[in-house]
Design a protein around this motif. Sequence first.
Motif, short mmCIF file in Angstrom:
data_model
loop_
_atom_site.label_atom_id
_atom_site.label_comp_id
_atom_site.label_asym_id
_atom_site.label_seq_id
_atom_site.Cartn_x
_atom_site.Cartn_y
_atom_site.Cartn_z
N ILE A 171 0.86 -1.19 0.00
CA ILE A 171 0.00 0.00 0.00
C ILE A 171 0.89 1.23 0.00
O ILE A 171 1.54 1.53 1.00
CB ILE A 171 -0.94 0.00 1.23
CG1 ILE A 171 -1.71 -1.31 1.30
CG2 ILE A 171 -1.90 1.19 1.15
CD1 ILE A 171 -2.52 -1.64 0.08
N THR A 172 0.89 1.93 -1.12
CA THR A 172 1.73 3.13 -1.24
C THR A 172 0.88 4.29 -1.78
O THR A 172 -0.14 4.62 -1.20
CB THR A 172 2.97 2.84 -2.11
OG1 THR A 172 2.57 2.26 -3.36
CG2 THR A 172 3.90 1.87 -1.40
N GLY A 173 1.31 4.90 -2.89
CA GLY A 173 0.74 6.17 -3.31
C GLY A 173 -0.72 6.17 -3.70
O GLY A 173 -1.37 7.21 -3.67
N PHE A 174 -1.27 5.02 -4.10
CA PHE A 174 -2.68 4.98 -4.50
C PHE A 174 -3.62 4.83 -3.30
O PHE A 174 -4.84 4.80 -3.48
CB PHE A 174 -2.94 3.84 -5.49
CG PHE A 174 -2.30 4.05 -6.84
CD1 PHE A 174 -2.03 5.33 -7.31
CD2 PHE A 174 -1.97 2.98 -7.64
CE1 PHE A 174 -1.45 5.53 -8.56
CE2 PHE A 174 -1.39 3.16 -8.89
CZ PHE A 174 -1.13 4.43 -9.35
N GLY A 175 -3.07 4.69 -2.11
CA GLY A 175 -3.91 4.51 -0.92
C GLY A 175 -4.50 3.12 -0.86
O GLY A 175 -4.42 2.32 -1.81
N LEU A 176 -5.12 2.79 0.26
CA LEU A 176 -5.69 1.45 0.44
C LEU A 176 -6.76 1.16 -0.62
O LEU A 176 -6.77 0.08 -1.23
CB LEU A 176 -6.28 1.32 1.85
CG LEU A 176 -6.97 -0.02 2.15
CD1 LEU A 176 -6.01 -1.18 1.98
CD2 LEU A 176 -7.55 0.00 3.56
N ILE A 177 -7.65 2.11 -0.85
CA ILE A 177 -8.71 1.87 -1.84
C ILE A 177 -8.13 1.70 -3.23
O ILE A 177 -8.53 0.81 -3.99
CB ILE A 177 -9.75 3.01 -1.82
CG1 ILE A 177 -10.65 2.87 -0.59
CG2 ILE A 177 -10.59 3.01 -3.09
CD1 ILE A 177 -11.73 3.93 -0.49
N GLY A 178 -7.18 2.54 -3.60
CA GLY A 178 -6.61 2.46 -4.94
C GLY A 178 -5.93 1.13 -5.20
O GLY A 178 -6.13 0.49 -6.25
N ASN A 220 -6.44 10.48 -5.90
CA ASN A 220 -6.88 9.08 -5.81
C ASN A 220 -8.40 8.97 -5.88
O ASN A 220 -8.94 8.09 -6.55
CB ASN A 220 -6.37 8.46 -4.52
CG ASN A 220 -4.87 8.18 -4.54
OD1 ASN A 220 -4.27 8.10 -5.60
ND2 ASN A 220 -4.27 8.06 -3.37
N GLN A 221 -9.09 9.88 -5.19
CA GLN A 221 -10.55 9.85 -5.24
C GLN A 221 -11.08 10.12 -6.64
O GLN A 221 -12.01 9.46 -7.10
CB GLN A 221 -11.13 10.85 -4.25
CG GLN A 221 -10.88 10.50 -2.80
CD GLN A 221 -11.65 11.38 -1.83
OE1 GLN A 221 -12.84 11.59 -2.01
NE2 GLN A 221 -10.98 11.88 -0.80
N ASP A 222 -10.47 11.07 -7.33
CA ASP A 222 -10.90 11.39 -8.69
C ASP A 222 -10.70 10.20 -9.62
O ASP A 222 -11.54 9.90 -10.47
CB ASP A 222 -10.13 12.60 -9.23
CG ASP A 222 -10.54 13.90 -8.56
OD1 ASP A 222 -11.61 13.93 -7.93
OD2 ASP A 222 -9.76 14.88 -8.66
N PHE A 223 -9.56 9.50 -9.47
CA PHE A 223 -9.22 8.43 -10.40
C PHE A 223 -9.95 7.13 -10.08
O PHE A 223 -10.49 6.47 -10.98
CB PHE A 223 -7.70 8.19 -10.38
CG PHE A 223 -7.24 7.20 -11.42
CD1 PHE A 223 -7.22 7.56 -12.77
CD2 PHE A 223 -6.82 5.94 -11.06
CE1 PHE A 223 -6.80 6.65 -13.73
CE2 PHE A 223 -6.40 5.03 -12.02
CZ PHE A 223 -6.38 5.39 -13.35
N PHE A 224 -9.98 6.75 -8.80
CA PHE A 224 -10.57 5.46 -8.44
C PHE A 224 -12.04 5.57 -8.03
O PHE A 224 -12.76 4.56 -8.05
CB PHE A 224 -9.77 4.83 -7.29
CG PHE A 224 -8.38 4.42 -7.67
CD1 PHE A 224 -8.16 3.30 -8.46
CD2 PHE A 224 -7.28 5.16 -7.24
CE1 PHE A 224 -6.87 2.92 -8.81
CE2 PHE A 224 -5.99 4.78 -7.58
CZ PHE A 224 -5.79 3.66 -8.38
#
Length: 294
Positions: A171-178, A220-224
């Motif tokens: 778990i790195t730059g995309f965050g847990l959800i990403g 991350n929210q915008d992309f995922f």
Amino acid sequence: VDKDNAAVLTLDFFTPVVDDPYEFGAVAAANALSDVFAMGGKPVTALNILAFPSCMGTEVVGDVLRGGADKVREAGAFVVGGHSIEDDEPKYGLSVSGFVALDRMLANSGARVGDVLLLTKAIGSGIITTAIKGELIEQDEAAAMFDSMRALNEAPIRLAEGLELHGCTDITGFGLIGHACEMAEGSGVQIELASGAVPLFDQVLDMARLGIIPAGSYRNQDFFGPRVTADDDLEPGMLDALYDPQTSGGLLIAAPAADVDELARRLHAEGRVAATIGRVCEPVPGGPAVRVVR
């Protein structure tokens, strides 16, 4: 490289996330080494990647490199050289080479329906480091977070000997959800995250509710976000924490329930974080990759 083994090659570097140069080197190295562990492998060699302004001084640069070298040595690998350039902003990281046995190789596309998800570090480092920069939290209040960022992701792989693991990602730059999205889509499944079971660093939700959120979380929210659904009654600030970009975060492991329970027991016996935070479900045509429930 032969019928039994594969090479794992990875590279990562970034700007300072802590003030102390030795600590910066150690965190950057732990982060760079993580991808090898996430594939079930063992790092063997590392090359330094260093950029620094001439005004920084050789003593500071030496401390950064020493922090990285000590962390590589802890991982059982060797720093064998590297390259440096002059730059206005310091940057440091590693190019790492390792090996993995093909019958133990892990990928983020290996999760299977019925698997349980195990997370091996708390999350929220992006929010906390943003709060420290904003002088809302003192560095000594975040000691547990800095300890976590320095910690290698070696233990979950070492302690999984004899257990069946299906998929893994760090778990790195995309965050847990990403990163959960990437695992779900790569595996052709749907992932359900139980938000209340996710371990968080102290004050993460408090800071998130104040709007102390790094720019990477919004990206991350915008992309995922279009591939995610979330319950309306989540704890305030929780969704921001789950999208929060991490530095040297833990591993997200998909495995059968009995193996997850045993791995968690082994990790807890060494005083490490191990939290069961979700499950792998059948995909829903036209449905989300990730569902976040309370």
